[in-house]
Design a protein around this motif. Sequence first.
Motif, PDB file in Angstrom:
ATOM      1  N   ALA A  17       0.827  -1.205   0.000  1.00  0.00           N
ATOM      2  CA  ALA A  17       0.000   0.000   0.000  1.00  0.00           C
ATOM      3  C   ALA A  17       0.862   1.256   0.000  1.00  0.00           C
ATOM      4  CB  ALA A  17      -0.935  -0.011   1.200  1.00  0.00           C
ATOM      5  N   GLU A  18       1.959   1.223   0.748  1.00  0.00           N
ATOM      6  CA  GLU A  18       2.858   2.373   0.813  1.00  0.00           C
ATOM      7  C   GLU A  18       3.512   2.663  -0.536  1.00  0.00           C
ATOM      8  OE1 GLU A  18       7.240   3.447   2.699  1.00  0.00           O
ATOM      9  OE2 GLU A  18       6.009   1.925   3.701  1.00  0.00           O
ATOM     10  N   LEU A  19       3.887   1.596  -1.257  1.00  0.00           N
ATOM     11  CA  LEU A  19       4.624   1.772  -2.504  1.00  0.00           C
ATOM     12  C   LEU A  19       3.722   2.083  -3.693  1.00  0.00           C
ATOM     13  CD1 LEU A  19       7.313  -1.038  -2.123  1.00  0.00           C
ATOM     14  CD2 LEU A  19       7.554   1.418  -1.701  1.00  0.00           C
ATOM     15  N   GLY A  20       2.430   1.793  -3.576  1.00  0.00           N
ATOM     16  CA  GLY A  20       1.506   2.184  -4.636  1.00  0.00           C
ATOM     17  C   GLY A  20       1.154   1.057  -5.592  1.00  0.00           C
ATOM     18  N   PRO A  21       0.505   1.404  -6.700  1.00  0.00           N
ATOM     19  CA  PRO A  21      -0.075   0.395  -7.594  1.00  0.00           C
ATOM     20  C   PRO A  21       0.929  -0.498  -8.315  1.00  0.00           C
ATOM     21  CG  PRO A  21      -0.247   2.597  -8.559  1.00  0.00           C
ATOM     22  CD  PRO A  21       0.192   2.782  -7.147  1.00  0.00           C
ATOM     23  N   ARG A  22       2.204  -0.085  -8.358  1.00  0.00           N
ATOM     24  CA  ARG A  22       3.208  -0.934  -9.013  1.00  0.00           C
ATOM     25  C   ARG A  22       3.879  -1.892  -8.044  1.00  0.00           C
ATOM     26  NH1 ARG A  22       5.133  -0.358 -13.808  1.00  0.00           N
ATOM     27  NH2 ARG A  22       7.356  -0.443 -13.281  1.00  0.00           N
ATOM     28  N   ALA A  23       3.294  -2.046  -6.867  1.00  0.00           N
ATOM     29  CA  ALA A  23       3.728  -3.061  -5.903  1.00  0.00           C
ATOM     30  C   ALA A  23       2.510  -3.892  -5.521  1.00  0.00           C
ATOM     31  CB  ALA A  23       4.344  -2.416  -4.668  1.00  0.00           C
ATOM     32  N   ARG A  24       2.677  -5.183  -5.488  1.00  0.00           N
ATOM     33  CA  ARG A  24       1.556  -6.059  -5.157  1.00  0.00           C
ATOM     34  C   ARG A  24       2.024  -7.170  -4.232  1.00  0.00           C
ATOM     35  NH1 ARG A  24      -1.819  -8.607 -10.007  1.00  0.00           N
ATOM     36  NH2 ARG A  24      -2.089  -6.368 -10.351  1.00  0.00           N
ATOM     37  N   TYR A  25       1.235  -7.406  -3.196  1.00  0.00           N
ATOM     38  CA  TYR A  25       1.521  -8.524  -2.295  1.00  0.00           C
ATOM     39  C   TYR A  25       0.815  -9.772  -2.794  1.00  0.00           C
ATOM     40  CZ  TYR A  25       1.071 -11.596   1.783  1.00  0.00           C
ATOM     41  OH  TYR A  25       1.080 -12.684   2.628  1.00  0.00           O
ATOM     42  N   VAL A  26       1.566 -10.860  -2.892  1.00  0.00           N
ATOM     43  CA  VAL A  26       1.005 -12.161  -3.232  1.00  0.00           C
ATOM     44  C   VAL A  26       1.465 -13.147  -2.165  1.00  0.00           C
ATOM     45  CG1 VAL A  26       0.845 -14.006  -4.944  1.00  0.00           C
ATOM     46  CG2 VAL A  26       1.096 -11.624  -5.698  1.00  0.00           C
ATOM     47  N   ARG A  27       0.521 -13.649  -1.405  1.00  0.00           N
ATOM     48  CA  ARG A  27       0.861 -14.616  -0.359  1.00  0.00           C
ATOM     49  C   ARG A  27       1.508 -15.842  -1.008  1.00  0.00           C
ATOM     50  NH1 ARG A  27      -0.187 -15.682   4.920  1.00  0.00           N
ATOM     51  NH2 ARG A  27      -0.345 -17.867   5.531  1.00  0.00           N
ATOM     52  N   THR A  28       2.732 -16.166  -0.574  1.00  0.00           N
ATOM     53  CA  THR A  28       3.523 -17.169  -1.283  1.00  0.00           C
ATOM     54  C   THR A  28       4.279 -18.070  -0.326  1.00  0.00           C
ATOM     55  OG1 THR A  28       3.872 -15.564  -3.080  1.00  0.00           O
ATOM     56  CG2 THR A  28       5.263 -17.529  -3.078  1.00  0.00           C
ATOM     57  N   ASP A  29       4.098 -19.365  -0.504  1.00  0.00           N
ATOM     58  CA  ASP A  29       4.885 -20.379   0.185  1.00  0.00           C
ATOM     59  C   ASP A  29       5.907 -20.899  -0.811  1.00  0.00           C
ATOM     60  OD1 ASP A  29       5.971 -22.639   1.358  1.00  0.00           O
ATOM     61  OD2 ASP A  29       4.052 -23.593   1.812  1.00  0.00           O
ATOM     62  N   VAL A  30       7.184 -20.599  -0.588  1.00  0.00           N
ATOM     63  CA  VAL A  30       8.208 -20.945  -1.572  1.00  0.00           C
ATOM     64  C   VAL A  30       8.375 -22.445  -1.756  1.00  0.00           C
ATOM     65  CG1 VAL A  30       9.493 -18.804  -1.240  1.00  0.00           C
ATOM     66  CG2 VAL A  30      10.082 -20.834   0.131  1.00  0.00           C
ATOM     67  N   THR A  31       7.901 -23.231  -0.801  1.00  0.00           N
ATOM     68  CA  THR A  31       8.036 -24.688  -0.925  1.00  0.00           C
ATOM     69  C   THR A  31       6.878 -25.307  -1.688  1.00  0.00           C
ATOM     70  OG1 THR A  31       6.888 -25.175   1.158  1.00  0.00           O
ATOM     71  CG2 THR A  31       9.253 -24.756   1.279  1.00  0.00           C
ATOM     72  N   ASP A  32       5.894 -24.507  -2.082  1.00  0.00           N
ATOM     73  CA  ASP A  32       4.704 -25.011  -2.768  1.00  0.00           C
ATOM     74  C   ASP A  32       4.719 -24.558  -4.230  1.00  0.00           C
ATOM     75  OD1 ASP A  32       1.584 -24.312  -3.521  1.00  0.00           O
ATOM     76  OD2 ASP A  32       1.802 -26.189  -2.413  1.00  0.00           O
ATOM     77  N   GLU A  33       4.675 -25.502  -5.147  1.00  0.00           N
ATOM     78  CA  GLU A  33       4.772 -25.179  -6.570  1.00  0.00           C
ATOM     79  C   GLU A  33       3.642 -24.265  -7.035  1.00  0.00           C
ATOM     80  OE1 GLU A  33       5.394 -27.404 -10.892  1.00  0.00           O
ATOM     81  OE2 GLU A  33       5.049 -28.597  -9.078  1.00  0.00           O
ATOM     82  N   ALA A  34       2.414 -24.604  -6.673  1.00  0.00           N
ATOM     83  CA  ALA A  34       1.275 -23.813  -7.116  1.00  0.00           C
ATOM     84  C   ALA A  34       1.323 -22.403  -6.543  1.00  0.00           C
ATOM     85  CB  ALA A  34      -0.029 -24.503  -6.719  1.00  0.00           C
ATOM     86  N   SER A  35       1.790 -22.271  -5.313  1.00  0.00           N
ATOM     87  CA  SER A  35       1.868 -20.966  -4.681  1.00  0.00           C
ATOM     88  C   SER A  35       2.869 -20.065  -5.393  1.00  0.00           C
ATOM     89  CB  SER A  35       2.264 -21.129  -3.205  1.00  0.00           C
ATOM     90  OG  SER A  35       2.275 -19.892  -2.541  1.00  0.00           O
TER      91      SER A  35
END
Length: 323
Positions: free
Chosen positions: A114-132
């Motif tokens: 939110a601080e960085l604006g529309p060119r930043a997006r959070y995507v909840r990600t588990d690095v050990t999960d392929e689909a994630s």
Amino acid sequence: MTQKLPEGRETVGETPRTGPGKIHRTALRGRFAQVEEPADPADTQPGAAGARAGSGQEATYEKRDGIMELADSVVLVTGGAGGLGEAVVRTVSEAGAAVIIADLADERAEKLAAELGPRARYVRTDVTDEASVARAVEAAGDLGVLRHAVVAHGGFGVAHRVVGKDGKPAPLDGFTRTVDLYLTGSYNVLRLAGAAIAGSAPDEDGQRGAVVMTSSIAAYEGQIGQIAYAAAKAGVVGMTLVAARDLGPVGVRVVSVAPGTMRTPIMESVGEKALAAFAVNIPNPRRLGRPQEFAALVRHILENPYLNGETIRLDGAQRFAPK
């Protein structure tokens, strides 16, 4: 001053082408074989057909005085809400890149995005999960052309001697979970992000982007009790050159950074007295590393097209003692 944890404790952390239609010899499984080049070598380049067909990947990789421009590129950062990762996110964002904050810390990551604006997006990600990880890579495509990935996630850690003072062997579970997070997770991001980057249009040198992974100086001189973490981070070092060679034909570079003791928020939680004790064993400058210094190095790696296949220590000449 030791940096390992008490026994059993866990913590939260961190060929050349010969020309169209020609035949050349190539090494294959230790033997030579005759291989016929296709009439149009461009057809073998990932993303080439899509770029010609107007698939949305037409934008070429821009250079300025030989430096790769981060502006108008997308950078995916795992652990993007953590100490090192957040510093990278802020640095590449300031350079004009769009950024995917791939993390599991919802509140911190959403606030940063939110601080960085529309060119930043959070995507909840588990690095050990392929689909994630695949979802994070796909989200990067929504922001533009994915050119770079930075693997900077932390997580848990365990401290066990191979055989404890009580004569019992270390639990296997702690070792496998540590390796899964720091080594397998890094590889998972490397392969999925690498494939996506390989699908973009190249610059005049055939360059498409880079993947930066995070190792540790523990890969070289792990302390007593750090065998799981040291093995995982040594694995990252071992992957770096091989991955750079594997991805060389598609124009994707791979470089790793091996930080020493960094002053991340989790490290600051130990207090100033402990931080001062850690700094005693760092020759120059006699202090902990700053996340911004890690991020500055990562930015340079992304921008410098001749850095490839190497692990760079960032440690003020620090060398871990056994304990």
